[in-house]
Every structure is written in structure tokens, then in C-alpha cells.
Design an enzyme around this catalytic site. Structure first.
Site, PDB file in Angstrom:
ATOM      1  N   THR A  78       3.647  -9.165  -1.135  1.00 58.72           N
ATOM      2  CA  THR A  78       2.861  -9.993  -0.253  1.00 58.72           C
ATOM      3  C   THR A  78       3.146 -11.182  -1.211  1.00 58.72           C
ATOM      4  O   THR A  78       2.820 -11.232  -2.295  1.00 58.72           O
ATOM      5  CB  THR A  78       1.444  -9.375  -0.291  1.00 58.72           C
ATOM      6  OG1 THR A  78       1.614  -8.267   0.427  1.00 58.72           O
ATOM      7  CG2 THR A  78       0.508 -10.236   0.454  1.00 58.72           C
ATOM      8  N   HIS A 121     -12.876  -1.661  25.258  1.00 56.28           N
ATOM      9  CA  HIS A 121     -12.327  -3.017  26.088  1.00 56.28           C
ATOM     10  C   HIS A 121     -11.296  -2.439  27.411  1.00 56.28           C
ATOM     11  O   HIS A 121     -11.022  -3.133  28.206  1.00 56.28           O
ATOM     12  CB  HIS A 121     -11.242  -3.750  25.264  1.00 56.28           C
ATOM     13  CG  HIS A 121     -12.198  -4.497  24.265  1.00 56.28           C
ATOM     14  ND1 HIS A 121     -12.983  -4.180  22.951  1.00 56.28           N
ATOM     15  CD2 HIS A 121     -12.186  -6.124  24.552  1.00 56.28           C
ATOM     16  CE1 HIS A 121     -13.230  -5.706  22.551  1.00 56.28           C
ATOM     17  NE2 HIS A 121     -13.069  -6.468  23.312  1.00 56.28           N
ATOM     18  N   GLY A 122     -10.937  -1.041  27.261  1.00 53.93           N
ATOM     19  CA  GLY A 122     -10.259  -0.674  28.445  1.00 53.93           C
ATOM     20  C   GLY A 122      -8.907  -1.179  28.530  1.00 53.93           C
ATOM     21  O   GLY A 122      -8.164  -1.563  27.454  1.00 53.93           O
ATOM     22  N   ARG A 170     -19.333  -6.337  30.203  1.00 57.89           N
ATOM     23  CA  ARG A 170     -18.655  -5.854  31.116  1.00 57.89           C
ATOM     24  C   ARG A 170     -19.653  -4.770  31.931  1.00 57.89           C
ATOM     25  O   ARG A 170     -20.425  -3.990  31.219  1.00 57.89           O
ATOM     26  CB  ARG A 170     -17.538  -4.956  30.648  1.00 57.89           C
ATOM     27  CG  ARG A 170     -16.795  -3.977  31.562  1.00 57.89           C
ATOM     28  CD  ARG A 170     -15.971  -4.880  32.317  1.00 57.89           C
ATOM     29  NE  ARG A 170     -14.997  -3.694  32.986  1.00 57.89           N
ATOM     30  CZ  ARG A 170     -14.266  -4.071  34.174  1.00 57.89           C
ATOM     31  NH1 ARG A 170     -14.456  -4.982  34.625  1.00 57.89           N
ATOM     32  NH2 ARG A 170     -13.530  -3.020  34.694  1.00 57.89           N
ATOM     33  N   ARG A 199      -7.419  -1.965  -5.112  1.00 55.02           N
ATOM     34  CA  ARG A 199      -7.841  -0.787  -4.064  1.00 55.02           C
ATOM     35  C   ARG A 199      -9.192  -1.114  -3.368  1.00 55.02           C
ATOM     36  O   ARG A 199      -9.649  -0.730  -2.319  1.00 55.02           O
ATOM     37  CB  ARG A 199      -7.918   0.497  -4.535  1.00 55.02           C
ATOM     38  CG  ARG A 199      -6.545   1.448  -4.697  1.00 55.02           C
ATOM     39  CD  ARG A 199      -6.440   2.640  -5.341  1.00 55.02           C
ATOM     40  NE  ARG A 199      -4.922   3.159  -5.117  1.00 55.02           N
ATOM     41  CZ  ARG A 199      -4.555   3.766  -6.209  1.00 55.02           C
ATOM     42  NH1 ARG A 199      -5.140   4.267  -7.168  1.00 55.02           N
ATOM     43  NH2 ARG A 199      -3.034   4.205  -6.012  1.00 55.02           N
ATOM     44  N   GLU A 249      -1.801  -0.225  -1.046  1.00 56.90           N
ATOM     45  CA  GLU A 249      -2.407   0.201  -2.378  1.00 56.90           C
ATOM     46  C   GLU A 249      -2.279   1.718  -2.543  1.00 56.90           C
ATOM     47  O   GLU A 249      -3.475   2.098  -3.036  1.00 56.90           O
ATOM     48  CB  GLU A 249      -3.702  -0.501  -2.695  1.00 56.90           C
ATOM     49  CG  GLU A 249      -3.739  -1.850  -2.509  1.00 56.90           C
ATOM     50  CD  GLU A 249      -2.912  -2.795  -3.424  1.00 56.90           C
ATOM     51  OE1 GLU A 249      -2.093  -2.061  -3.940  1.00 56.90           O
ATOM     52  OE2 GLU A 249      -2.984  -4.033  -3.406  1.00 56.90           O
ATOM     53  N   GLU A 275      -6.347  -0.889  -9.274  1.00 58.02           N
ATOM     54  CA  GLU A 275      -7.843  -0.245  -8.774  1.00 58.02           C
ATOM     55  C   GLU A 275      -8.479  -1.696  -8.488  1.00 58.02           C
ATOM     56  O   GLU A 275      -9.321  -1.433  -7.480  1.00 58.02           O
ATOM     57  CB  GLU A 275      -8.715   0.177 -10.214  1.00 58.02           C
ATOM     58  CG  GLU A 275      -8.204   1.545 -10.802  1.00 58.02           C
ATOM     59  CD  GLU A 275      -8.804   1.806 -11.958  1.00 58.02           C
ATOM     60  OE1 GLU A 275      -9.745   1.307 -12.500  1.00 58.02           O
ATOM     61  OE2 GLU A 275      -8.574   2.864 -12.763  1.00 58.02           O
ATOM     62  N   PRO A 297      12.880  -0.103  -2.788  1.00 53.71           N
ATOM     63  CA  PRO A 297      13.441   0.618  -1.257  1.00 53.71           C
ATOM     64  C   PRO A 297      13.240   1.997  -1.313  1.00 53.71           C
ATOM     65  O   PRO A 297      12.757   2.691  -0.545  1.00 53.71           O
ATOM     66  CB  PRO A 297      14.743   0.208  -1.444  1.00 53.71           C
ATOM     67  CG  PRO A 297      14.796  -1.440  -2.082  1.00 53.71           C
ATOM     68  CD  PRO A 297      13.816  -1.030  -3.380  1.00 53.71           C
ATOM     69  N   SER A 302       5.464   6.136  -3.131  1.00 52.78           N
ATOM     70  CA  SER A 302       4.541   6.349  -3.737  1.00 52.78           C
ATOM     71  C   SER A 302       4.752   6.675  -5.464  1.00 52.78           C
ATOM     72  O   SER A 302       4.031   6.656  -6.177  1.00 52.78           O
ATOM     73  CB  SER A 302       3.274   7.285  -3.345  1.00 52.78           C
ATOM     74  OG  SER A 302       2.878   6.748  -2.046  1.00 52.78           O
TER      75      SER A 302
END
Length: 401
Positions: free
Chosen positions: A162, A354-355, A284, A259, A379, A256, A132, A136
Site C-alpha cells: 500500500t 437498500h434492496g 423508503r 491490526r 494484516e 500489531e 507473490p 501468511s
């Protein structure tokens, strides 16, 4: 076949694997990704499909039941999967970082015990460095392991896992002062432990709690969690490699690989954003013609495609460097930095094309717009990559004055 992001020099086997994965992505991931992402639902059916394809064993040696493929093959598969839905690529990424660390640094007993079941997808891996208050600064880790006979007792709180809930094996980096006198450099007093647990949330083994999923802006579906250790007892034979004090180096080796993976994810998301942008630009119409016929849009498409190509080339170079057995922290840092930044820019350009519709949840680009920012920090942030790149450049170009 798409013109962008082609890779020269692939074997017939590599091409067959990539064709199979791309077909799976087009048929099984893209049609359901946005719906599942909006519900923040774990893509169990997709994961089961990846297991059937053998992708959980892609880089694990054949002697352990895997396919024994290269990092390049893996990165190109990740690129394809991220093109469909980035969260799915995250599910296999942490699994492969742990498998790679075991292959490179594990004892023979550890390899024999874990790798066959990881190759089959029966054990899913996660790895844990962050805390927490850490950010880095890995050297500031406070989680600690204390020896007690034939076991270690682990205490502390980890963050941003993850697959924290769905995994059954977590590689956890903690401080271990045993055999390392006071004043030892922080990175020399860290150890990686292989922690087995039950999938799920709550207390998943005595002394180990996975509180629940962290709610996120994007990168949904995949579970991101904390990990709390309170008197967690781990046998001494579950120290990765069997020796304490090597955890930092083992983790950095794995990062590594991570990354290169994040670079591949950036390439995949950017490719999908380009596909959506160039397709919408031809559907469009404004001022009596396709918006793709307006020079401003053509310029934007040209810039997007060039960025996709450049990021892909750097990612491939970093993967091949690692496969050669050479040091690749410079190439991996450059690839991760460029791919994540270009991904953000390509996604934003597709969003602009896409506006107003890009702001609607009915359009896929809205999901990509929320997913891309994760790659900027995963990473290691851009600032961390620049530090790595800068230091390595000074090593390579040291002035002899």
C-alpha cells in the site's frame, strides 16, 4: 452527535482532534469519495488536507515535530477517516507503521533523519513483508540481502505494498544470512531495510522497480503495487536498528499497530454502513409505511448497531493495551478479527436494506460492499487471527496438571 461508538475517558485534546477530523471527513471526504473511487483516482487534495491538519505526524513524538499522540487517538482518527473513505485511512496507515517502527527500533541517526520529515508529511512511508508465493507464511520469504563491503545487495520480489508508488520510504523485510549459520530459525535471519526512493512507477532508483498499480475490486484510489529488487544497493546504516536478524520482531511489532488500525477501519466502515442503512430505512416506504417501521428491519438495525458497538469497544481496548506498554497481540488479534467480520456483516445488512438500489453505483453502499472484503485479509486473515488468539489463550490458561 451520533450515539454509537462513543469513547469514554478522552482528554480535551483528544476530543478536539477527533472533532476536527470528523468535520474534515464530513466536508472534504464523504462528498467526493464515491466519485474518486469510481475513477480509481488518488485523493491528492484530501491527502494535502490531512497534511495541513498535521495527521501525518499524529503519533510521532513532539521532539521530531509530531503531535506525540497515543495509538488510541490515532485509531479513533482512522475510524473517522474510514467512515468517510477507507482508502484514505490506508494512505496514513502504512506511513504510521513505518514511523512507529522507526520510533521503537530505529537508531538515533535514523530517527533524526526520517521522523521530522515524516511528521511534516514530506516523506511518506510504506512497508513490505509479503511476496507473490508467500501468503501468511512470513518465514517463507525468499527475497535476500547479501553484504558487500559497506552496502547490502538486495534481490527479490515483494507484493501488496500500500502506497508503493506514492511513498518515498519503504521498510522492506528480507532474508539476511550474514552472521546466522545454516539451521538458524527463519525468523531469526530476517532484516528490515529502510529503502529510500522517488515516488512514482517504473525504475524509481537503480535496482528498484515499482511496476504499476494492481487493479483491485475495491480499496481504490490508494496505490497497491509490487516491488522488484534487482541488485538494489542499500548502505549498511539503513538496516533498521543497525543490527541484522531483528527484522521479523520489528515487523511483528509494527503489524500489531496495523491490526489495531484495520480494526479501526472496520469500525469506521461499519458505522457508515449503519448510518446509510438507518437513513434509507426511514426514507423508503412499502405497504403504506417506512420500512424502518417493519419489525424485520428494526431487528436488522438492532443487530447492526450492536455489532458496531462491540467492535468499537474491542478496538479501543486493544489500542489502550498497546499504549500501556503491555503485550497486546491477543487483544489486537481479537479486535481485528471481530471488527472485520462484523464490518462485512453490517455492510451486507445495509446493502439488503437498500434492496435493488444497493446494487446501483449511484448509492454509496455499493462502494462499501466492495471495500469491506479487503479488511478480511488485511494484516492477516481471520484464520491467522484465530491461530494467534488460540495460542495466546493456551499460554494464559495453561493447565497445571
Amino acid at each position: 452527535m451520533a450515539r454509537l461508538a462513543q469513547t469514554a475517558g478522552l482528554t480535551d485534546v483528544q476530543q478536539e482532534i477527533l472533532s476536527t477530523v470528523r468535520d474534515f471527513v464530513d466536508k472534504e471526504i464523504i462528498p467526493v469519495a464515491t466519485e474518486l473511487e469510481h475513477r480509481d483516482e488518488y485523493p491528492q487534495q484530501i491527502v494535502d488536507g490531512l497534511k495541513e491538519l498535521g495527521l501525518f505526524g499524529l503519533m510521532i513524538p513532539e521532539e521530531y515535530g509530531g503531535l506525540g499522540e497515543s495509538l488510541l487517538t490515532y485509531a479513533l482518527c482512522v475510524e473517522e477517516i474510514a467512515r468517510g473513505w477507507m482508502s484514505v485511512s490506508g494512505i496514513i496507515n502504512t506511513h504510521f507503521i513505518v514511523a512507529y517502527m522507526l520510533k521503537q527500533h530505529g537508531t538515533q541517526e535514523q530517527k533524526d533523519h526520517f521522523l521530522p520529515r515524516m511528521a511534516a508529511g514530506d516523506i511518506r512511508g510504506a512497508f513490505s513483508m509479503s511476496e507473490p508465493g508467500l501468503g501468511s507464511d512470513v518465514s517463507a520469504i525468499t527475497s535476500k540481502a547479501v553484504r558487500d563491503g559497506d552496502e547490502y545487495v538486495l534481490n527479490g520480489q515483494k507484493m501488496w505494498l500500500t502506497n508503493g508508488g506514492t511513498s518515498s520510504l519503504v521498510a522492506v523485510l528480507v532474508r539476511s544470512d550474514e552472521g546466522h549459520p545454516e539451521g538458524t530459525a527463519p525468523h531469526k535471519s530476517m532484516t528490515t531495510f529502510l529503502v529510500e526512493k522517488e515516488p512514482g512507477f517504473g525504475e524509481v532508483r537503480p535496482g528498484l522497480t515499482i511496476p504499476g498499480k494492481i487493479e483491485k475490486m475495491g480499496y481504490k484510489g490508494v496505490d497497491t503495487t509490487e516491488l522488484i529488487m534487482d541488485g538494489l544497493r542499500i548502505p549498511a546504516d539503513r538496516v533498521l536498528g543497525g543490527v541484522t536478524g531483528r527484522g521479523f520482531y520489528q515487523m511483528m511489532d509494527g503489524v500489531e499497530v496495523g491490526r489495531v488500525n484495520v480494526a479501526a477501519r472496520g469500525c469506521g466502515v461499519a458505522q457508515r454502513a449503519f448510518e446509510l442503512g438507518v437513513q434509507y430505512a426511514q426514507q423508503r416506504h412499502t405497504f403504506g409505511k417506512q420500512i424502518a417501521q417493519h419489525q424485520a428491519i428494526q431487528f436488522k438495525l438492532a443487530e447492526m448497531a450492536t455489532k458496531v458497538e462491540a467492535a468499537h469497544a474491542m478496538m479501543v481496548n486493544a489500542a489502550r493495551k498497546k499504549d500501556s506498554g503491555e503485550r497486546n497481540d491477543l487483544e489486537a488479534g481479537m479486535a481485528k478479527y471481530l471488527a472485520s467480520e462484523y464490518c462485512k456483516e453490517v455492510v451486507e445488512d445495509a446493502f439488503r436494506i437498500h434492496g435493488g438500489y444497493g446494487f446501483s453505483k449511484e448509492y454509496e453502499i455499493e462502494r462499501l460492499y466492495r471495500e469491506a472484503p479487503m479488511l478480511l485479509i488485511g494484516e492477516g486473515t481471520a484464520e491467522i487471527q484465530k491461530m494467534i488468539i488460540g495460542r495466546r489463550l493456551l499460554e494464559e490458561y495453561r493447565f497445571q496438571g
